[in-house]
Design a protein around this motif. Sequence first.
Motif, PDB file in Angstrom:
ATOM      1  N   ARG A  20       0.893  -1.391  -0.143  1.00  0.00           N
ATOM      2  CA  ARG A  20       0.116  -0.050   0.025  1.00  0.00           C
ATOM      3  C   ARG A  20       1.009   1.220  -0.074  1.00  0.00           C
ATOM      4  NH1 ARG A  20      -4.200  -2.054   4.564  1.00  0.00           N
ATOM      5  NH2 ARG A  20      -5.495  -3.348   3.302  1.00  0.00           N
ATOM      6  N   VAL A  21       0.353   2.397  -0.587  1.00  0.00           N
ATOM      7  CA  VAL A  21       1.086   3.479  -0.410  1.00  0.00           C
ATOM      8  C   VAL A  21       0.019   4.797   0.102  1.00  0.00           C
ATOM      9  CG1 VAL A  21       2.018   5.277  -1.791  1.00  0.00           C
ATOM     10  CG2 VAL A  21       2.302   2.937  -2.325  1.00  0.00           C
ATOM     11  N   ARG A  22       0.450   5.313   1.028  1.00  0.00           N
ATOM     12  CA  ARG A  22      -0.484   6.427   1.695  1.00  0.00           C
ATOM     13  C   ARG A  22       0.364   7.772   1.414  1.00  0.00           C
ATOM     14  NH1 ARG A  22      -4.659   3.412   1.839  1.00  0.00           N
ATOM     15  NH2 ARG A  22      -5.096   1.937   3.515  1.00  0.00           N
ATOM     16  N   ARG A  23      -0.611   8.990   1.196  1.00  0.00           N
ATOM     17  CA  ARG A  23      -0.334  10.011   1.037  1.00  0.00           C
ATOM     18  C   ARG A  23      -0.128  10.713   2.339  1.00  0.00           C
ATOM     19  NH1 ARG A  23       2.149  14.294  -0.071  1.00  0.00           N
ATOM     20  NH2 ARG A  23       1.876  15.877  -1.672  1.00  0.00           N
ATOM     21  N   VAL A  24       0.976  11.362   2.933  1.00  0.00           N
ATOM     22  CA  VAL A  24       0.954  12.172   4.078  1.00  0.00           C
ATOM     23  C   VAL A  24       1.628  13.558   3.814  1.00  0.00           C
ATOM     24  CG1 VAL A  24       1.439  10.275   5.517  1.00  0.00           C
ATOM     25  CG2 VAL A  24       3.447  11.090   4.330  1.00  0.00           C
ATOM     26  N   SER A  25       1.970  14.264   4.860  1.00  0.00           N
ATOM     27  CA  SER A  25       2.362  15.838   4.527  1.00  0.00           C
ATOM     28  C   SER A  25       3.698  15.775   3.875  1.00  0.00           C
ATOM     29  CB  SER A  25       2.036  16.519   5.694  1.00  0.00           C
ATOM     30  OG  SER A  25       2.855  15.953   6.853  1.00  0.00           O
ATOM     31  N   ASP A  26       4.425  14.902   4.587  1.00  0.00           N
ATOM     32  CA  ASP A  26       6.107  14.853   3.964  1.00  0.00           C
ATOM     33  C   ASP A  26       6.122  14.080   2.669  1.00  0.00           C
ATOM     34  OD1 ASP A  26       6.533  16.488   5.925  1.00  0.00           O
ATOM     35  OD2 ASP A  26       7.335  14.947   7.571  1.00  0.00           O
ATOM     36  N   GLY A  27       5.305  13.487   2.083  1.00  0.00           N
ATOM     37  CA  GLY A  27       5.391  12.553   0.915  1.00  0.00           C
ATOM     38  C   GLY A  27       4.416  11.555   0.828  1.00  0.00           C
TER      39      GLY A  27
ATOM     40  N   MET B 198       8.809   8.301   1.507  1.00  0.00           N
ATOM     41  CA  MET B 198       9.435   8.498   0.201  1.00  0.00           C
ATOM     42  C   MET B 198       8.962   9.890   0.025  1.00  0.00           C
ATOM     43  SD  MET B 198       9.226   6.998  -3.606  1.00  0.00           S
ATOM     44  CE  MET B 198       7.384   7.772  -3.794  1.00  0.00           C
ATOM     45  N   LYS B 199      10.104  10.928  -0.224  1.00  0.00           N
ATOM     46  CA  LYS B 199       9.565  12.544  -0.467  1.00  0.00           C
ATOM     47  C   LYS B 199       9.252  12.544  -1.920  1.00  0.00           C
ATOM     48  CE  LYS B 199      11.440  14.213   3.449  1.00  0.00           C
ATOM     49  NZ  LYS B 199      10.415  15.079   4.136  1.00  0.00           N
ATOM     50  N   GLU B 200       8.948  13.839  -2.119  1.00  0.00           N
ATOM     51  CA  GLU B 200       8.045  14.223  -3.666  1.00  0.00           C
ATOM     52  C   GLU B 200       9.309  13.755  -4.699  1.00  0.00           C
ATOM     53  OE1 GLU B 200       5.203  14.993  -4.256  1.00  0.00           O
ATOM     54  OE2 GLU B 200       4.058  15.713  -2.406  1.00  0.00           O
ATOM     55  N   ASP B 201      10.659  14.124  -4.107  1.00  0.00           N
ATOM     56  CA  ASP B 201      11.311  13.732  -5.362  1.00  0.00           C
ATOM     57  C   ASP B 201      11.918  12.230  -5.339  1.00  0.00           C
ATOM     58  OD1 ASP B 201      12.988  13.468  -3.061  1.00  0.00           O
ATOM     59  OD2 ASP B 201      14.382  15.097  -3.338  1.00  0.00           O
ATOM     60  N   GLY B 202      11.008  11.457  -4.785  1.00  0.00           N
ATOM     61  CA  GLY B 202      11.720   9.956  -4.886  1.00  0.00           C
ATOM     62  C   GLY B 202      12.709   9.619  -3.723  1.00  0.00           C
ATOM     63  N   ARG B 203      13.133  10.387  -3.197  1.00  0.00           N
ATOM     64  CA  ARG B 203      14.387  10.138  -2.093  1.00  0.00           C
ATOM     65  C   ARG B 203      13.579   9.621  -0.788  1.00  0.00           C
ATOM     66  NH1 ARG B 203      15.919  12.956   2.522  1.00  0.00           N
ATOM     67  NH2 ARG B 203      14.880  14.872   1.560  1.00  0.00           N
ATOM     68  N   ILE B 204      14.142   8.501  -0.505  1.00  0.00           N
ATOM     69  CA  ILE B 204      13.753   7.629   0.755  1.00  0.00           C
ATOM     70  C   ILE B 204      14.189   8.343   1.972  1.00  0.00           C
ATOM     71  CG2 ILE B 204      13.764   5.551   2.153  1.00  0.00           C
ATOM     72  CD1 ILE B 204      12.125   5.487  -0.460  1.00  0.00           C
ATOM     73  N   ALA B 205      13.341   8.799   2.970  1.00  0.00           N
ATOM     74  CA  ALA B 205      13.747   9.638   4.057  1.00  0.00           C
ATOM     75  C   ALA B 205      13.932   8.880   5.142  1.00  0.00           C
ATOM     76  CB  ALA B 205      12.904  10.784   4.561  1.00  0.00           C
ATOM     77  N   TRP B 206      13.557   7.756   5.487  1.00  0.00           N
ATOM     78  CA  TRP B 206      13.634   6.774   6.352  1.00  0.00           C
ATOM     79  C   TRP B 206      12.974   5.507   6.260  1.00  0.00           C
ATOM     80  CZ3 TRP B 206       9.108   5.221   8.196  1.00  0.00           C
ATOM     81  CH2 TRP B 206       7.931   6.131   8.471  1.00  0.00           C
ATOM     82  N   LYS B 207      13.548   4.416   6.598  1.00  0.00           N
ATOM     83  CA  LYS B 207      12.908   2.993   6.351  1.00  0.00           C
ATOM     84  C   LYS B 207      13.128   2.250   7.400  1.00  0.00           C
ATOM     85  CE  LYS B 207      13.625  -0.369   2.755  1.00  0.00           C
ATOM     86  NZ  LYS B 207      14.687  -0.865   1.738  1.00  0.00           N
ATOM     87  N   ILE B 208      12.141   1.416   8.035  1.00  0.00           N
ATOM     88  CA  ILE B 208      11.873   0.636   9.222  1.00  0.00           C
ATOM     89  C   ILE B 208      11.561  -0.657   8.597  1.00  0.00           C
ATOM     90  CG2 ILE B 208      11.003   0.372  11.354  1.00  0.00           C
ATOM     91  CD1 ILE B 208       9.943   3.306  11.327  1.00  0.00           C
ATOM     92  N   LYS B 209      12.374  -1.796   9.144  1.00  0.00           N
ATOM     93  CA  LYS B 209      11.919  -3.183   8.723  1.00  0.00           C
ATOM     94  C   LYS B 209      11.031  -3.774   9.523  1.00  0.00           C
ATOM     95  CE  LYS B 209      16.784  -4.212   7.282  1.00  0.00           C
ATOM     96  NZ  LYS B 209      18.119  -5.305   7.481  1.00  0.00           N
ATOM     97  N   GLY B 210      10.012  -4.501   8.947  1.00  0.00           N
ATOM     98  CA  GLY B 210       9.178  -5.046   9.731  1.00  0.00           C
ATOM     99  C   GLY B 210       7.920  -5.575   8.523  1.00  0.00           C
ATOM    100  N   ASN B 211       7.089  -6.429   9.610  1.00  0.00           N
ATOM    101  CA  ASN B 211       5.950  -6.604   8.733  1.00  0.00           C
ATOM    102  C   ASN B 211       5.043  -5.657   8.946  1.00  0.00           C
ATOM    103  OD1 ASN B 211       3.824  -7.857   7.166  1.00  0.00           O
ATOM    104  ND2 ASN B 211       3.535  -9.509   8.505  1.00  0.00           N
ATOM    105  N   PHE B 212       4.744  -4.735   7.866  1.00  0.00           N
ATOM    106  CA  PHE B 212       3.562  -3.767   8.234  1.00  0.00           C
ATOM    107  C   PHE B 212       2.535  -3.930   7.257  1.00  0.00           C
ATOM    108  CE2 PHE B 212       7.542  -1.797   9.782  1.00  0.00           C
ATOM    109  CZ  PHE B 212       6.952  -1.067  10.781  1.00  0.00           C
ATOM    110  N   THR B 213       1.265  -3.604   7.810  1.00  0.00           N
ATOM    111  CA  THR B 213       0.106  -3.916   6.942  1.00  0.00           C
ATOM    112  C   THR B 213      -0.652  -2.698   6.449  1.00  0.00           C
ATOM    113  OG1 THR B 213      -1.620  -3.948   8.773  1.00  0.00           O
ATOM    114  CG2 THR B 213      -0.427  -6.040   8.312  1.00  0.00           C
TER     115      THR B 213
END
Length: 318
Positions: free
Chosen positions: A15-22, A34-49
Motif C-alpha cells: 500500500r501507498v499512503r499520502r502524508v504531509s511529508d510525501g 518517500m519524499k516528493e522527489d523520490g528520495r527515501i527519508a527513512w526506512k523501518i524493517k518489519g511486517n507492516f500492513t
Amino acid sequence: MIKSVSVIPLEAPERVRRVSDGYILIGPLYLALMKEDGRIAWKIKGNFTDAIELNGSIYALRFVNNELSLVRVVGRGAQELSLLTNASEDTLKEFRHFYMGRNRPILLSDGHYLYALWPNLIKIKSHIDVPLNVSIKLAKIYANGSIAYTKELFNENIILSGIDSIIFNDEIVLSLGSLRCYLIFIRKDGKLLMKIENPKGRKLPTNIACLGEVRNFNGRIYHSGWSSMIGFLDLIKGESLVREVLLYITQNNIIREVYLHNGTLYVCGSVQGPEISGAYIAKMDPDLEEDLNAILKEGYERNSIVEVDRMVRGMEHP
C-alpha cells in the motif's frame, strides 16, 4: 503529462499512503517515507500492513511474532502503543496468506481518532480446507494508543477474498469480498447500519470470487474491482447505487484504482484476452455517464492499451 518518475525497489509496497511529508510505502518487509522527489527519508524493517498520519505523527499496524500491534514512528524506529490481537501458530501454518495481500488489516483516521479493522479467523478447518467462519473486528483508538473499544462487526461463514475501507462523513464504509462483494456501512461507535450486495449486475456469475476497493471523492463513493472475471465500477450516493459500469471488452479484466482530479475521474485497470492483454488509464465523467467499454475499445484501436509483456521487454532492453 508525467512530471517525474521514481523507481521503487522490487520489494514493492502493498500500500501507498499520502502524508504531509510525501508518501508512506507500506509492505511486508518495511515501512518507508518517500519524499516528493523520490528520495527515501527513512526506512523501518518489519511486517507492516497499513499506516496513516494523525496530528503530524505516523501510525502503523505491524504484524510480528503472531501479534498485530499499533505502533508510532519515532525517529527511525517504531514505538509499540497497543496490542490489538494475536494469531496462533497453527493458524499461520495452515493459512500462510493470513494478514497478507488483500486481507491485510486496515488503519483509518477521521482526524481525531484511529480506527483499525482486521479479519479474525475463527474456524480454520473445513471440508475444502479454507477458513470459512470469518469475523471483522473494529477498534477505535486514541492518539496515545489507548483503545476506546473493540467490537466484532459481524461473523459469517464466508471465504474471505479481501477487505478495503474508508471513512465517509460519520460512517465507516467497508468493502468485503467473497463469492460476492458487499458494501457495509458502520457507525463510528461500531453499530452496523446497512449491508448491500455490490455490484448488482444480474448477468454476473457468482461461482468464482469478487474483489472490491472503495474510494471517496467529493461526496461520491466509488466501489470498483473484479467480480467473476468481469471488472466493475459503481457510483454510490447516500448508500444507494446510482450507476454501475461492467466491463465486457475481454474475457478477464479488472478495475484496480480510481482517482478524481480537476473534475475528471481517472480509471486504472488491466484487461486480458485473446486480442489484447495490458494495462490502461481511462478518463471518465465523475457520474459514470460515459461507456467505459467504448472508451477502452477506442483506446485499443489507437494502440493506447499498453501490453504488459511489452512493458517488461522495454524494461529489460532499454
